[in-house]
Enzyme design. Structure first.
Site, PDB file in Angstrom:
ATOM      1  CE  LYS A  77      -3.969   1.661   2.773  1.00 39.15           C
ATOM      2  NZ  LYS A  77      -4.821   1.268   3.926  1.00 39.15           N
TER       3      LYS A  77
ATOM      4  CB  SER B 158      -8.090   2.856   3.052  1.00 43.51           C
ATOM      5  OG  SER B 158      -7.216   2.365   4.049  1.00 43.51           O
TER       6      SER B 158
ATOM      7  CB  SER C  64      -8.173  -0.145   5.782  1.00 43.05           C
ATOM      8  OG  SER C  64      -8.974   0.997   5.934  1.00 43.05           O
TER       9      SER C  64
END
Length: 463
Positions: A76, A152, A176
């Site tokens: 990420k 996310s 997330s």
């Protein structure tokens, strides 16, 4: 799915394949398919080729290779990557200087032999559940490109589900990791709060942020987790505990006599029929016939919202004053609102959080694993503003975290396992279950996922 991480490492170690050959296959796959998924925001191909070549050179010298030798992975884009700008999905960060070193977890995976391919799409500053990023575009669900990948850590979920790489890293503040794992149909691990070092990652909510991983099977998930464990004295939030490897412990699933129950009440009421069916299938396979209540879940979710708003708003307050227009519309108003939350609300939220932790801890004295749905519904269309949950029309983005927020609020470890309930309006889409265990008992949660995998109940499907 791409070949598993452990299968890649085994072939690199025995010399039947080179790390370089696996890498070039991975690059070709990304180039061919990521235009559909929009998982990657940055590729680090020169670095990857150097790292793969070094692995192959070490084998040629007769060295013993590490456990993840030659395994491609991606992270990420809130993890620092040496000489890359850490944007955390935000335009406002694009002018920052490049990172001067890898994040601790990236460095530990590199030490284990894994080869970094780049950074992955996310909701700006990790504030969201859908990865509909204004600056980088939406991450698309590999099982239906018209739908969200969750957030996310949506790019992390899409990259594994789409077969681009076998392992990715993500973060989980309010769900997330678990939301993308559920919607993309892969395995995800949110460890105990403080288990893994956060040094070198862009923060969101200091008292709620967790780092963890995604994979296409439990063995790969466990191997990645084991490689990242260990104390970090330079990270004040990291528990200074010795590594507690889980790979051997989870290989054969839960031990005989394991106590497993289903969370009812709030976790039943805020899930649609397909999510409940996923829980039923998991419970049947795990021998869980008891339904238990966890009082205070709704209040804990409200507490998580308040803590998130207050801490997130405080973190961004100064830059919101000077760079408001550069922030994503989907998050900036919420961050501004967070700066206005009264201190006494935050104090009360922390009290509720502590009480809920005590309730959960009491329940987990009687049970090794608790089962709950991970998301109330399957992946929604990109751009959807509303979702129906048991006849109630609710905001789509916030509601994806209905079932994850209470658990992350109290920092318990959760392994999300993918199921395919095959019912509802979208029978082709996956839905995950949360397998929740007591603090520092990641092995129990992952062993439950392995039991589902061995039973053929939980699996990642090719796209």
């Amino acid at each position: 799915m791409t070949i598993s991480a452990l299968a890649i490492a085994a072939q690199v170690r025995d010399g039947s394949r080179t790390a370089a050959s696996f890498l070039e296959e991975t690059i070709a796959r990304i180039e061919a398919r990521d235009g559909d998924f929009n998982a990657f925001t940055e590729l680090t191909l020169d670095r990857a080729r150097r790292d793969a070549a070094e692995i192959d050179a070490r084998r040629a010298r007769g060295e013993t290779l590490p456990p993840l030798a030659g395994v491609p992975f991606a992270v990420k884009n809130l993890f620092d990557i040496d000489q890359v700008v850490t944007t955390a999905g935000a335009k406002v960060n694009q002018g920052n200087p490049p990172a001067e070193a890898d994040a601790v977890l990236v460095a530990r995976l590199k030490d284990a032999g894994a080869v970094l391919l780049g950074a992955l799409n996310m909701d700006e500053h990790a504030y969201g559940f859908t990865t509909e990023n204004t600056h980088y575009g939406a991450a698309h669900n590999p099982h239906d490109l018209s739908r969200i990948a969750g957030g996310s850590s949506g790019g992390s979920g899409a990259a594994v589900a789409g077969g681009l790489v076998p392992i990715t890293l993500g973060s989980d503040t309010n769900g997330s990791i678990r939301v993308p794992a559920s919607l993309c149909g892969i395995f995800g691990l949110k460890p105990t709060f403080g288990r893994l070092s956060r040094r070198g990652s862009f923060p969101f909510v200091g008292s709620l942020d967790h780092l963890g991983c995604f994979a296409g099977n439990v063995a790969d998930l466990a191997a990645a987790y084991d490689a990242m464990q260990g104390p970090d004295p330079a990270d004040h939030a990291c528990a200074q505990r010795a590594a507690e490897p889980v790979s051997a412990a989870v290989a054969n699933g839960l031990k005989a006599g394991a106590r497993v129950a289903v969370l009812g009440g709030y976790f039943h009421d805020w899930a649609n029929a397909p999510a409940r069916e996923a829980v039923r299938l998991a419970a049947e396979a795990l021998g869980a016939s008891t339904v238990v209540d966890l009082p205070g879940a709704e209040q804990a979710r409200a507490a998580a919202f308040i803590i998130t708003g207050a801490e997130g708003g405080a973190l961004h307050r100064q830059r919101l004053l000077t760079h408001y227009a550069d922030y994503e519309p989907a998050s900036r108003d919420r961050l501004v609102a967070g700066t206005l939350i009264p201190a006494n609300w935050v104090v009360q939220a922390q009290r509720i959080r502590q009480k809920f932790f005590e309730e959960a801890s009491r329940l987990l004295q009687d049970y090794d694993v608790l089962i709950a749905p991970a998301t109330p519904v399957a992946a929604t269309p990109i751009g959807a503003e509303w979702v129906m949950i048991n006849g109630q029309k609710l905001p789509c983005r916030a509601s994806m975290g209905l079932l994850t927020q209470p658990i992350s609020c109290i920092g318990l470890p959760v392994c999300t396992a993918p199921l395919w309930p095959g019912m509802g309006d979208d029978p082709h889409l996956p839905l995950g279950v949360q397998l929740i265990s007591g603090a520092w008992r990641e092995a129990d949660a992952m062993a439950a996922a392995r039991t589902l995998e061995l039973a053929g109940i939980s699996a990642v499907r090719d796209v």
